[in-house]
Design a protein around this motif. Structure first.
Motif, PDB file in Angstrom:
ATOM      1  N   SER A 244       1.031  -1.259  -0.019  1.00 35.69           N
ATOM      2  CA  SER A 244      -0.123   0.126  -0.048  1.00 35.69           C
ATOM      3  C   SER A 244       0.952   1.258  -0.060  1.00 35.69           C
ATOM      4  N   ILE A 245       0.230   2.365  -0.499  1.00 39.67           N
ATOM      5  CA  ILE A 245       1.183   3.668  -0.429  1.00 39.67           C
ATOM      6  C   ILE A 245       1.742   4.011   0.905  1.00 39.67           C
ATOM      7  N   ALA A 246       0.930   3.655   1.883  1.00 39.31           N
ATOM      8  CA  ALA A 246       1.269   4.006   3.213  1.00 39.31           C
ATOM      9  C   ALA A 246       2.557   3.159   3.694  1.00 39.31           C
ATOM     10  N   ASP A 247       2.464   1.922   3.382  1.00 37.65           N
ATOM     11  CA  ASP A 247       3.619   1.106   3.536  1.00 37.65           C
ATOM     12  C   ASP A 247       4.813   1.360   2.723  1.00 37.65           C
ATOM     13  N   VAL A 248       4.489   1.934   1.556  1.00 41.53           N
ATOM     14  CA  VAL A 248       5.737   1.978   0.767  1.00 41.53           C
ATOM     15  C   VAL A 248       6.494   3.432   1.283  1.00 41.53           C
ATOM     16  N   LYS A 249       5.801   4.295   1.805  1.00 42.37           N
ATOM     17  CA  LYS A 249       6.067   5.581   2.571  1.00 42.37           C
ATOM     18  C   LYS A 249       6.802   5.239   3.635  1.00 42.37           C
TER      19      LYS A 249
ATOM     20  N   GLN B 121     -10.368 -18.043 -11.121  1.00 42.19           N
ATOM     21  CA  GLN B 121      -9.931 -19.005 -10.492  1.00 42.19           C
ATOM     22  C   GLN B 121      -8.443 -18.316  -9.729  1.00 42.19           C
ATOM     23  N   MET B 122      -8.143 -17.280 -10.400  1.00 39.17           N
ATOM     24  CA  MET B 122      -6.996 -16.756  -9.806  1.00 39.17           C
ATOM     25  C   MET B 122      -7.212 -16.012  -8.384  1.00 39.17           C
ATOM     26  N   PRO B 123      -6.303 -16.315  -7.383  1.00 37.71           N
ATOM     27  CA  PRO B 123      -6.592 -16.120  -6.205  1.00 37.71           C
ATOM     28  C   PRO B 123      -6.675 -14.608  -5.875  1.00 37.71           C
ATOM     29  N   GLN B 124      -6.282 -13.534  -6.525  1.00 38.16           N
ATOM     30  CA  GLN B 124      -6.438 -12.170  -6.268  1.00 38.16           C
ATOM     31  C   GLN B 124      -7.972 -11.524  -6.791  1.00 38.16           C
ATOM     32  N   PHE B 125      -8.506 -12.705  -7.485  1.00 40.72           N
ATOM     33  CA  PHE B 125     -10.031 -12.169  -7.710  1.00 40.72           C
ATOM     34  C   PHE B 125     -11.148 -13.252  -7.169  1.00 40.72           C
ATOM     35  N   ARG B 126     -10.851 -14.102  -6.282  1.00 44.60           N
ATOM     36  CA  ARG B 126     -11.608 -14.675  -5.355  1.00 44.60           C
ATOM     37  C   ARG B 126     -12.665 -14.110  -4.403  1.00 44.60           C
TER      38      ARG B 126
ATOM     39  N   LEU C  78      -6.708  -3.351  -9.672  1.00 43.94           N
ATOM     40  CA  LEU C  78      -7.915  -4.334  -9.615  1.00 43.94           C
ATOM     41  C   LEU C  78      -7.617  -5.448  -8.369  1.00 43.94           C
ATOM     42  N   GLU C  79      -6.333  -5.774  -8.111  1.00 40.39           N
ATOM     43  CA  GLU C  79      -5.950  -6.664  -7.229  1.00 40.39           C
ATOM     44  C   GLU C  79      -6.378  -6.202  -6.010  1.00 40.39           C
ATOM     45  N   ARG C  80      -5.929  -4.992  -5.571  1.00 42.94           N
ATOM     46  CA  ARG C  80      -6.045  -4.458  -4.132  1.00 42.94           C
ATOM     47  C   ARG C  80      -7.212  -3.675  -3.708  1.00 42.94           C
ATOM     48  N   SER C  81      -7.901  -2.865  -5.001  1.00 44.47           N
ATOM     49  CA  SER C  81      -8.900  -2.134  -4.539  1.00 44.47           C
ATOM     50  C   SER C  81     -10.177  -2.217  -4.815  1.00 44.47           C
ATOM     51  N   VAL C  82     -10.364  -2.650  -5.908  1.00 47.16           N
ATOM     52  CA  VAL C  82     -11.782  -3.189  -6.782  1.00 47.16           C
ATOM     53  C   VAL C  82     -12.381  -4.431  -6.076  1.00 47.16           C
ATOM     54  N   ALA C  83     -13.482  -4.147  -5.327  1.00 46.86           N
ATOM     55  CA  ALA C  83     -14.447  -5.118  -4.758  1.00 46.86           C
ATOM     56  C   ALA C  83     -15.643  -5.575  -5.818  1.00 46.86           C
TER      57      ALA C  83
ATOM     58  N   LYS D  11      -3.717   6.033  -3.638  1.00 43.91           N
ATOM     59  CA  LYS D  11      -4.233   5.326  -2.082  1.00 43.91           C
ATOM     60  C   LYS D  11      -5.904   5.298  -2.199  1.00 43.91           C
ATOM     61  N   ILE D  12      -6.348   3.897  -2.581  1.00 43.70           N
ATOM     62  CA  ILE D  12      -7.654   3.893  -2.710  1.00 43.70           C
ATOM     63  C   ILE D  12      -8.108   2.783  -1.985  1.00 43.70           C
ATOM     64  N   ASP D  13      -8.959   2.927  -0.950  1.00 47.77           N
ATOM     65  CA  ASP D  13      -9.369   1.502  -0.070  1.00 47.77           C
ATOM     66  C   ASP D  13     -10.082   0.698  -0.659  1.00 47.77           C
ATOM     67  N   ARG D  14     -11.249   1.233  -1.373  1.00 48.81           N
ATOM     68  CA  ARG D  14     -12.319   0.289  -1.946  1.00 48.81           C
ATOM     69  C   ARG D  14     -12.838   0.789  -3.531  1.00 48.81           C
ATOM     70  N   SER D  15     -12.897   0.169  -4.394  1.00 45.58           N
ATOM     71  CA  SER D  15     -13.477   0.674  -5.605  1.00 45.58           C
ATOM     72  C   SER D  15     -14.422  -0.408  -6.114  1.00 45.58           C
ATOM     73  N   ILE D  16     -15.502   0.296  -7.106  1.00 48.98           N
ATOM     74  CA  ILE D  16     -16.514  -0.586  -7.689  1.00 48.98           C
ATOM     75  C   ILE D  16     -16.487   0.055  -9.173  1.00 48.98           C
ATOM     76  N   LEU D  17     -16.505  -1.110 -10.020  1.00 48.19           N
ATOM     77  CA  LEU D  17     -16.759  -0.560 -11.392  1.00 48.19           C
ATOM     78  C   LEU D  17     -17.958  -1.104 -11.956  1.00 48.19           C
ATOM     79  N   HIS D  18     -18.657   0.167 -12.432  1.00 49.76           N
ATOM     80  CA  HIS D  18     -20.066  -0.013 -13.136  1.00 49.76           C
ATOM     81  C   HIS D  18     -19.836   0.314 -14.459  1.00 49.76           C
TER      82      HIS D  18
END
Length: 279
Positions: free
Chosen positions: A18-23, A230-235, A210-215, A182-189
């Motif tokens: 995350s951006i906080a961890d990188v900083k 079937q990919m772990p990041q999208f389960r 897409l992996e970290r933020s999109v719900a 830094k985006i906590d949660r995202s939705i793609l409509h």
């Protein structure tokens, strides 16, 4: 342990932090700071504002221009900042213009914080630009904010991307991946977003955003949907899919790892459906 890794491995690691961890990591020693400054300088940016809710609307015919709504921390809602995604050539060509516009926006953010403390209302962005512009500028239209400069300076808690086609959404994803946003949660409509090429599949599998933020993904069903599910990041994602073919529906029925799959439109043979259910 990370501090002693080769630069290549450090880069791979910070890409998934995350951006906080990188900083925080950047301040661990001079070597890591240099790596971050060269490769992820956005992580060192100061946040100008916190947004409880933001929306990006793709309602322009140009794939690189959007409207960006921001709900500020003080409850002030700005309906539609004009934003633009620059290609590499235009980043250089419009660098001075974009820096000047971004500087005005930073002052606007400080103005909003001041109004919040005094519990007063705030002028809309365009009014503020008109009131504080230099006499020689003669700004008659709202200036575009360069998205690659704006996004890293906002702490976004909830982001919704709406009404974008595949080209527009692809452009946004590239900016969000590159900007260390830094985006906590995202939705793609984005039901009009149709992804079908090999490069589209690579974008999905390689995107940190897409992996970290999109719900939630609401898109047209891509031909590689079974591989994604079937990919772990999208389960742990929710999928709202349209225009699904019979083969895609059948293949998705056999995927047990996905959190939620909802078919909004498509075709499915009842016989094949029953065969999968009874298998």
């Amino acid at each position: 342990m990370l501090l002693n890794l080769p630069p290549e491995l450090v880069l791979i690691t910070i890409r998934h932090l995350s951006i906080a961890d990188v900083k925080q990591l950047a301040w661990s020693n001079r070597r890591i700071m240099q790596i971050v400054r060269r490769n992820r300088p956005q992580a060192l940016n100061e946040f100008w504002l916190t947004s409880d809710m933001s929306n990006i609307f793709g309602q322009y015919s140009d794939k690189n221009t959007f409207l960006f709504d921001i709900m500020f921390k003080n409850g002030i809602f700005s309906n539609g900042f004009k934003t633009i995604i620059r290609n590499e050539e235009d980043k250089v060509r419009y660098a001075d213009v974009d820096r000047k516009t971004l500087s005005s926006f930073r002052k606007y953010c400080l103005y909003l914080k001041k109004q919040e403390k005094s519990k007063k209302g705030a002028e809309p962005w365009m009014n503020y630009v008109g009131m504080h512009q230099n006499p020689d500028d003669n700004v008659t239209e709202e200036p575009f904010l360069a998205l690659h400069l704006l996004i890293p300076r906002i702490d976004i808690q909830n982001l919704t991307i709406v009404n974008c086609n595949s080209d527009q959404l692809g452009s946004i994803i590239k900016v969000l991946d590159a900007s260390c946003a830094k985006i906590d949660r995202s939705i793609l409509h984005c039901r009009n977003a149709i992804f079908s090429s090999n490069s589209d599949e690579r974008m999905f599998t390689n995107s940190v955003f897409l992996e970290r933020s999109v719900a939630t993904f609401e898109i047209a069903t891509p031909p590689f949907i079974s591989q994604l599910l079937q990919m772990p990041q999208f389960r742990d994602k929710s999928w709202l899919l349209s225009e699904a073919t019979n083969e895609q529906c059948v293949s998705m029925l056999s995927v047990k790892e996905a959190k939620l799959i909802r078919i909004l439109s498509g075709k499915l043979s009842i016989c094949e459906f029953m065969a999968v259910i009874n298998a």
